[in-house]
Motif scaffolding. Structure first.
Motif, PDB file in Angstrom:
ATOM      1  N   LEU A  57     -11.973 -38.794   7.012  1.00 27.01           N
ATOM      2  CA  LEU A  57     -12.873 -39.130   8.107  1.00 27.01           C
ATOM      3  C   LEU A  57     -14.235 -39.624   7.609  1.00 27.01           C
ATOM      4  CD1 LEU A  57     -13.459 -39.315  11.108  1.00 27.01           C
ATOM      5  CD2 LEU A  57     -14.058 -36.882  11.097  1.00 27.01           C
ATOM      6  N   PRO A  58     -14.879 -38.912   6.660  1.00 26.14           N
ATOM      7  CA  PRO A  58     -16.161 -39.420   6.154  1.00 26.14           C
ATOM      8  C   PRO A  58     -16.043 -40.797   5.504  1.00 26.14           C
ATOM      9  CG  PRO A  58     -15.896 -37.117   5.572  1.00 26.14           C
ATOM     10  CD  PRO A  58     -14.578 -37.584   6.101  1.00 26.14           C
ATOM     11  N   LEU A  59     -14.945 -41.046   4.786  1.00 29.26           N
ATOM     12  CA  LEU A  59     -14.762 -42.353   4.153  1.00 29.26           C
ATOM     13  C   LEU A  59     -14.588 -43.454   5.191  1.00 29.26           C
ATOM     14  CD1 LEU A  59     -12.397 -41.390   1.198  1.00 29.26           C
ATOM     15  CD2 LEU A  59     -14.861 -41.857   1.114  1.00 29.26           C
ATOM     16  N   LEU A  60     -13.871 -43.134   6.260  1.00 29.93           N
ATOM     17  CA  LEU A  60     -13.697 -44.105   7.339  1.00 29.93           C
ATOM     18  C   LEU A  60     -15.035 -44.421   8.006  1.00 29.93           C
ATOM     19  CD1 LEU A  60     -11.842 -45.773   9.172  1.00 29.93           C
ATOM     20  CD2 LEU A  60     -11.553 -43.722  10.603  1.00 29.93           C
ATOM     21  N   MET A  61     -15.833 -43.387   8.251  1.00 30.03           N
ATOM     22  CA  MET A  61     -17.139 -43.591   8.866  1.00 30.03           C
ATOM     23  C   MET A  61     -18.075 -44.346   7.922  1.00 30.03           C
ATOM     24  SD  MET A  61     -16.702 -42.372  11.830  1.00 30.03           S
ATOM     25  CE  MET A  61     -18.346 -42.281  12.530  1.00 30.03           C
ATOM     26  N   LEU A  62     -17.921 -44.108   6.623  1.00 25.67           N
ATOM     27  CA  LEU A  62     -18.742 -44.826   5.647  1.00 25.67           C
ATOM     28  C   LEU A  62     -18.431 -46.323   5.677  1.00 25.67           C
ATOM     29  CD1 LEU A  62     -20.792 -44.646   3.309  1.00 25.67           C
ATOM     30  CD2 LEU A  62     -18.840 -44.379   1.764  1.00 25.67           C
ATOM     31  N   ALA A  63     -17.153 -46.665   5.772  1.00 24.85           N
ATOM     32  CA  ALA A  63     -16.760 -48.073   5.855  1.00 24.85           C
ATOM     33  C   ALA A  63     -17.324 -48.710   7.118  1.00 24.85           C
ATOM     34  CB  ALA A  63     -15.240 -48.190   5.828  1.00 24.85           C
ATOM     35  N   ALA A  64     -17.245 -47.988   8.234  1.00 20.35           N
ATOM     36  CA  ALA A  64     -17.798 -48.501   9.485  1.00 20.35           C
ATOM     37  C   ALA A  64     -19.312 -48.668   9.380  1.00 20.35           C
ATOM     38  CB  ALA A  64     -17.450 -47.553  10.633  1.00 20.35           C
ATOM     39  N   HIS A  65     -19.948 -47.748   8.676  1.00 19.21           N
ATOM     40  CA  HIS A  65     -21.395 -47.793   8.474  1.00 19.21           C
ATOM     41  C   HIS A  65     -21.795 -49.040   7.698  1.00 19.21           C
ATOM     42  CE1 HIS A  65     -25.452 -46.455   7.770  1.00 19.21           C
ATOM     43  NE2 HIS A  65     -25.267 -46.335   6.460  1.00 19.21           N
ATOM     44  N   TRP A  66     -21.110 -49.306   6.612  1.00 19.83           N
ATOM     45  CA  TRP A  66     -21.418 -50.483   5.802  1.00 19.83           C
ATOM     46  C   TRP A  66     -21.208 -51.768   6.599  1.00 19.83           C
ATOM     47  CZ3 TRP A  66     -18.527 -48.764   0.710  1.00 19.83           C
ATOM     48  CH2 TRP A  66     -19.328 -47.814   0.053  1.00 19.83           C
ATOM     49  N   ILE A  88     -33.100 -47.806  13.330  1.00 19.41           N
ATOM     50  CA  ILE A  88     -32.302 -47.052  14.301  1.00 19.41           C
ATOM     51  C   ILE A  88     -30.820 -47.321  14.084  1.00 19.41           C
ATOM     52  CG2 ILE A  88     -31.731 -46.840  16.751  1.00 19.41           C
ATOM     53  CD1 ILE A  88     -34.673 -47.442  17.335  1.00 19.41           C
ATOM     54  N   THR A  89     -30.491 -48.605  13.912  1.00 18.58           N
ATOM     55  CA  THR A  89     -29.096 -48.986  13.701  1.00 18.58           C
ATOM     56  C   THR A  89     -28.514 -48.325  12.460  1.00 18.58           C
ATOM     57  OG1 THR A  89     -29.531 -51.146  14.735  1.00 18.58           O
ATOM     58  CG2 THR A  89     -27.539 -50.953  13.401  1.00 18.58           C
ATOM     59  N   VAL A  90     -29.310 -48.266  11.394  1.00 14.63           N
ATOM     60  CA  VAL A  90     -28.835 -47.687  10.134  1.00 14.63           C
ATOM     61  C   VAL A  90     -28.511 -46.199  10.278  1.00 14.63           C
ATOM     62  CG1 VAL A  90     -29.516 -47.140   7.767  1.00 14.63           C
ATOM     63  CG2 VAL A  90     -30.037 -49.377   8.708  1.00 14.63           C
TER      64      VAL A  90
END
Length: 219
Positions: A57-66, A88-90
């Motif tokens: 889950l954290p890796l998936l969210m990290l990809a979405a974040h980038w 704010i977006t970051v």
């Protein structure tokens, strides 16, 4: 990207990955499968293997974040920068990740967690904050189809004043929708669904209006 943006990107990415530490510390106490989705009535309806949730889950969210931040920074490089809106977006995905991840782990440990409350509160707060700052995003007509930062329309902007008006109206809609979602927490779950549908519908309506405002050439 500038050095400051790289630093902020690194910090926010670290926040996302740091959630794994909490999951790993509770790993032995977690069941083999964890609930990853709940209905509007707070009842679980989807499960995933423990390892996939704790580490995946954290890796998936990290990809979405980038992807989200990269798109925002790229849009900024094509026009005028909006530092406050970009900051704010970051932070949106890191904050969402921490809330979702901690709530998921705590629920799996048998602790009382009101998933609807946390989900609606976070979503509503995000809309309010983003809507509040959206009208401050500068309008750029230097490149066809781009208005401000990350707000894309498939037509050429001919009227900067109209584009700014479109951004302002969208900001008002987002703030009002966010408040409506927070208020919906005092009512049955179906009200939260209706509030979200109304917010999405209102944002969609703004698009054709923005076409008229941004493409009109004032004489």
């Amino acid at each position: 990207m500038t050095k400051n943006k790289w630093v902020l990107m690194a910090i926010t990415s670290a926040v996302i990955l740091a959630t794994m530490l909490y999951g790993a510390s509770q790993y032995s106490a977690l069941p083999a499968t964890l609930v990853t989705h709940w209905g509007v009535d707070n009842q679980p309806n989807e499960w995933m293997p423990k390892a996939l949730v704790v580490y995946g889950l954290p890796l998936l969210m990290l990809a979405a974040h980038w992807l989200a931040v990269g798109t925002t920074y790229w849009a900024s490089s094509r026009g005028k920068s909006a530092p406050r809106f970009e900051r704010i977006t970051v932070w949106i995905i890191p904050v969402v990740t921490v809330v979702i991840y901690v709530a998921t782990i705590r629920y799996a440990l048998g602790q009382a967690v009101n998933i609807r409350l946390w989900a609606i509160a976070v979503v509503g707060a995000i809309f309010i904050v983003m809507g509040n700052y959206l009208p401050t995003v500068p309008v750029s007509t230097a490149h066809q189809g781009w208005v401000g930062v990350g707000y894309h329309v498939p037509w050429q902007v001919k009227n900067p004043a109209g584009a700014l008006k479109a951004m302002r109206v969208l900001g008002y809609v987002m703030v009002a929708g966010g408040v409506l979602m927070l208020v919906s927490l005092f009512f049955p779950p179906v009200v939260s669904v209706v509030a979200l549908v109304l917010l999405i519908a209102a944002m969609i309506v703004v698009m054709p209006l923005s076409y008229r405002w941004t493409t009109r050439t004032d004489k």
